[in-house]
Write a protein that holds these residues in place. Structure first.
Motif, short mmCIF file in Angstrom:
data_model
loop_
_atom_site.label_atom_id
_atom_site.label_comp_id
_atom_site.label_asym_id
_atom_site.label_seq_id
_atom_site.Cartn_x
_atom_site.Cartn_y
_atom_site.Cartn_z
N SER A 10 0.86 -1.38 0.01
CA SER A 10 -0.10 -0.04 0.11
C SER A 10 0.94 1.44 0.18
N GLU A 14 0.99 3.98 -3.08
CA GLU A 14 0.90 5.50 -2.70
C GLU A 14 1.96 6.33 -3.25
N GLY A 17 2.01 6.56 -6.85
CA GLY A 17 0.67 7.32 -7.48
C GLY A 17 0.98 8.83 -7.26
N THR A 18 1.66 9.12 -5.99
CA THR A 18 2.09 10.47 -5.67
C THR A 18 3.06 10.98 -6.79
N VAL A 36 -1.47 7.22 -11.89
CA VAL A 36 -2.00 7.65 -10.66
C VAL A 36 -3.20 7.18 -10.03
N TYR A 40 -3.09 4.66 -6.62
CA TYR A 40 -3.98 5.16 -5.36
C TYR A 40 -4.92 3.84 -5.22
N ALA A 43 -3.15 1.36 -3.60
CA ALA A 43 -2.94 1.57 -2.34
C ALA A 43 -4.06 1.47 -1.13
N PHE A 44 -5.23 1.93 -1.80
CA PHE A 44 -6.57 1.88 -0.76
C PHE A 44 -6.90 0.53 -0.64
#
Length: 115
Positions: A10, A14, A17-18, A36, A40, A43-44
């Motif tokens: 995760s 993240e 994605g960032t 992205v 994300y 990650a979630f």
């Protein structure tokens, strides 16, 4: 152990994605924008899976703290973000907070096991 594996995935997703959020230029460049959304999303998803094994307070503190610290460092290295003593101190405090939360959580789990 499985919880920490999900949490690690995760965090990496993240951070990726960032990093690509910066490269998407406000979602005007297609490939980085797709990365992205996928980053994300993963990650979630993995953060949600983490919560089956770890307490929310610990998981979210590690996720956000490590993500923030690594993203700040990568921003400095890759995007020439400014670096000053306040940022260095902030990153050190974030890492210290994550370590303290992790140590405190392990102590509490051991206490619960003894009962």
């Amino acid at each position: 152990m499985k919880g920490y594996l999900y949490l690690s995935i995760s965090i990496v997703a993240e951070i990726i994605g960032t990093m690509f959020l910066k490269l998407s230029e406000g979602f005007t460049v297609l490939a980085p924008s797709i990365i992205v959304v996928v980053g994300y999303g993963l990650a979630f998803f993995c953060l949600g899976k983490t919560l089956a094994y770890l307490p929310l307070s610990l998981a979210y503190a590690i996720w956000s703290g490590v993500g923030t610290a690594v993203t700040a460092v990568l921003g400095i290295l890759l995007f020439e973000d400014p670096l000053n003593i306040g940022m260095v101190l902030g990153i050190i405090l974030i890492i210290g907070g994550v370590v303290l939360l992790n140590a405190s959580s392990k102590t509490e789990v051991e206490t619960l096991k003894e009962k």
